[in-house]
Design a protein around this motif. Sequence first.
Motif, PDB file in Angstrom:
ATOM      1  N   SER A 187       0.812  -1.220   0.000  1.00  0.00           N
ATOM      2  CA  SER A 187       0.000   0.000   0.000  1.00  0.00           C
ATOM      3  C   SER A 187       0.845   1.270   0.000  1.00  0.00           C
ATOM      4  CB  SER A 187      -0.933   0.000   1.222  1.00  0.00           C
ATOM      5  OG  SER A 187      -0.210   0.263   2.421  1.00  0.00           O
ATOM      6  N   ARG A 188       2.040   1.180   0.548  1.00  0.00           N
ATOM      7  CA  ARG A 188       2.891   2.378   0.600  1.00  0.00           C
ATOM      8  C   ARG A 188       4.089   2.284  -0.338  1.00  0.00           C
ATOM      9  NH1 ARG A 188       4.418  -0.411   5.409  1.00  0.00           N
ATOM     10  NH2 ARG A 188       6.656  -0.901   5.424  1.00  0.00           N
TER      11      ARG A 188
ATOM     12  N   ALA B  20       3.290   2.304  -4.955  1.00  0.00           N
ATOM     13  CA  ALA B  20       2.191   2.019  -4.032  1.00  0.00           C
ATOM     14  C   ALA B  20       0.926   1.666  -4.809  1.00  0.00           C
ATOM     15  CB  ALA B  20       1.940   3.237  -3.143  1.00  0.00           C
TER      16      ALA B  20
ATOM     17  N   ASP C 165      -0.887   2.529   4.123  1.00  0.00           N
ATOM     18  CA  ASP C 165      -1.650   3.647   3.581  1.00  0.00           C
ATOM     19  C   ASP C 165      -3.104   3.200   3.585  1.00  0.00           C
ATOM     20  OD1 ASP C 165      -2.958   5.576   2.141  1.00  0.00           O
ATOM     21  OD2 ASP C 165      -1.484   5.665   0.514  1.00  0.00           O
TER      22      ASP C 165
END
Length: 351
Positions: A62-63, A76, A102
């Motif tokens: 996610s990041r 990401a 995130d």
Amino acid sequence: MQRRTLQQSGWTVELTAAVDIPAEAIQWIWPSWLPKAKLSILAGAGGCGKTTLAISLAATISRGGDWPDGSKGEIASNVIIWSGEDGVADTIVPRLIAADADLNRVHIIQGRTDMYGNRQPFDPAVDFPLLHEAVDRIGGVSLLIFDPIISLIRGDMHRANEVRQGLQKVVDFAELHDCAVLGITHLKKGGSHTSVVEQIIGSQAFTALSRGALVAMTFKDFETRVLVRAKANLSIDSGGIQYFIEPVSLHDQIEATCIRWGEIIEGSAEAIFEEMERSGISKPESALDEASRFLVEVLDAGPVAITTLQSLAADSCISWATVRRAQKKLGIRSCKAGMQSGWMWELSNKR
């Protein structure tokens, strides 16, 4: 009556010379560990932190972070999580926060809705096709997590044909959306097996259809754990990484856990497992021991309805036949609170 041949029906076999098919490199989310467009399995005994591990991987994606072995992460991207065992608000989201995910890119499946706004629970075995539209709606996905993966099987998870039928739609989904699918499952209780892969619960079709199997193991002290590659059709099936599960205190007195990665370990999954055994690894408790512990914990506060026990046992993946054996072993009594009440079980030392 004369049977029509396949040729008479108009069908023909399509053949393409290999020289006319361009070779393609395997694409990876986590190089040599988690392939794109494929199904992978994450298995482990209770207490290994399988869900926390999966959330750590989700947070990295996610990041766009780097991987625990030093591999560089990609840009990401989105992750979708379905969990049938953990609470979303009190377990999954706090762990995502602890893993520095995130949260805008991690999407939790919480149900399904119709055109009138009516909401129902999401059943992975039945509602899986709805995910295609959902993925398009959020702009694509790089990782789809199912915890546990057996929820995708409508029939018997020990029957190869039924497992293949349930997982084929997941395999097709991964290829269509060019994403990794990670299914979480358990290891078999007790017994001796020739390989780590054979300890994964259910039909062998689970590991046959998956392109990789990651297995989490734990030392006896329950502080040091190891994630190993037990099967890797697309890369080497060896090597492991130490990891530790650490408590994290978030805001508003919310407690969570997160993964801290350790050293790289060389060797096959079996060699690493044997070394851990020599070092005093705690083998998974037997099915009967697990059921006995389950009954003692649930009944400690007083009598519990048999129907409730059956539901709790199913949620814990403990067969009712094993629970009945544990009842006899512990001398648990059946009782009724009144003439109109159903049967209950209670510990023999509670009266």
